[in-house]
Design a protein around this motif. Structure first.
Motif, PDB file in Angstrom:
ATOM      1  N   UNK A   1     -32.616  88.827  27.578  1.00  0.00           N
ATOM      2  CA  UNK A   1     -33.035  87.921  28.653  1.00  0.00           C
ATOM      3  C   UNK A   1     -34.486  88.213  29.001  1.00  0.00           C
ATOM      4  N   UNK A   2     -35.282  87.181  29.031  1.00  0.00           N
ATOM      5  CA  UNK A   2     -36.704  87.320  29.346  1.00  0.00           C
ATOM      6  C   UNK A   2     -36.935  87.476  30.849  1.00  0.00           C
ATOM      7  N   UNK A   3     -37.947  88.233  31.202  1.00  0.00           N
ATOM      8  CA  UNK A   3     -38.431  88.250  32.575  1.00  0.00           C
ATOM      9  C   UNK A   3     -39.072  86.880  32.829  1.00  0.00           C
ATOM     10  N   UNK A   4     -39.061  86.403  34.087  1.00  0.00           N
ATOM     11  CA  UNK A   4     -39.670  85.098  34.364  1.00  0.00           C
ATOM     12  C   UNK A   4     -41.100  85.005  33.826  1.00  0.00           C
ATOM     13  N   UNK A   5     -41.360  83.893  33.138  1.00  0.00           N
ATOM     14  CA  UNK A   5     -42.689  83.635  32.593  1.00  0.00           C
ATOM     15  C   UNK A   5     -43.005  84.362  31.293  1.00  0.00           C
ATOM     16  N   UNK A   6     -42.051  85.129  30.760  1.00  0.00           N
ATOM     17  CA  UNK A   6     -42.295  85.904  29.540  1.00  0.00           C
ATOM     18  C   UNK A   6     -41.641  85.249  28.326  1.00  0.00           C
ATOM     19  N   UNK A   7     -42.145  85.599  27.158  1.00  0.00           N
ATOM     20  CA  UNK A   7     -41.535  85.208  25.884  1.00  0.00           C
ATOM     21  C   UNK A   7     -41.768  86.347  24.900  1.00  0.00           C
ATOM     22  N   UNK A   8     -40.863  87.316  24.918  1.00  0.00           N
ATOM     23  CA  UNK A   8     -40.998  88.496  24.072  1.00  0.00           C
ATOM     24  C   UNK A   8     -39.708  88.833  23.332  1.00  0.00           C
ATOM     25  N   UNK A   9     -38.596  88.921  24.052  1.00  0.00           N
ATOM     26  CA  UNK A   9     -37.367  89.478  23.474  1.00  0.00           C
ATOM     27  C   UNK A   9     -36.406  88.440  22.902  1.00  0.00           C
TER      28      UNK A   9
END
Length: 160
Positions: free
Chosen positions: A140-148
């Motif tokens: 699950x991504x942190x808000x505003x992120x696109x990593x995992x």
């Protein structure tokens, strides 16, 4: 609470468009299948359209070679999902699922209120891997992120 490893995907009916609007329930989608389900905040939104879905399109054959189905879900209606899929040339087999009332999204604890951005209740950005309807792993991504939750990251984490 967010769905966790070892929990079953909730039984919900979603919509998809093929020859028309078709109702499909989660047991049908997930039973006897290995599935990567990824959720996006919305069709036609920047990161979703430029990076998230395109990554799964690019690597779709790699998932299929591993015997893994790929589904994308968003809190949009099925007509929007169909238009989005057509605009990005989604391959046959990569299913776009409409969770228009956010029933699945809420049942899995993956909803986020984006009213401040004018989007209302939406899905958090995530990916999960399920076998026979049971979550094996979730990112699950942190808000505003696109990593995992990218296709590349998920491919590294699931069995070959």
């Amino acid at each position: 609470m967010t769905i966790q490893r070892g929990q079953r995907i909730p039984e919900i009916t979603l919509n998809r468009i093929r020859q028309g609007v078709e109702k499909v329930d989660t047991p049908t989608l997930f039973q006897a299948h290995k599935v990567v389900l990824f959720g996006v905040p919305g069709a036609f939104t920047p990161t979703c359209s430029e990076r998230h879905l395109p990554g799964f399109i690019k690597h779709f054959d790699e998932f299929r070679k591993r015997g893994v189905e790929v589904y994308c879900v968003a809190v949009n209606d099925p007509f929007v999902m169909k238009a989005w899929g057509e605009s990005l040339h989604v391959p046959d087999g990569l299913q776009l699922l409409a969770d228009g009332s956010a029933e699945l999204t809420r049942a899995m604890g993956l909803d986020i209120d984006l009213s401040g951005n004018g989007m209302g209740l939406r899905s958090r950005r995530y990916a999960l891997y399920a076998v026979d309807g049971v979550v094996q792993d979730i990112w699950v991504e942190a808000p505003g992120e696109f990593k995992v939750s990218s296709a590349e990251q998920v491919l590294q984490q699931i069995p070959a």
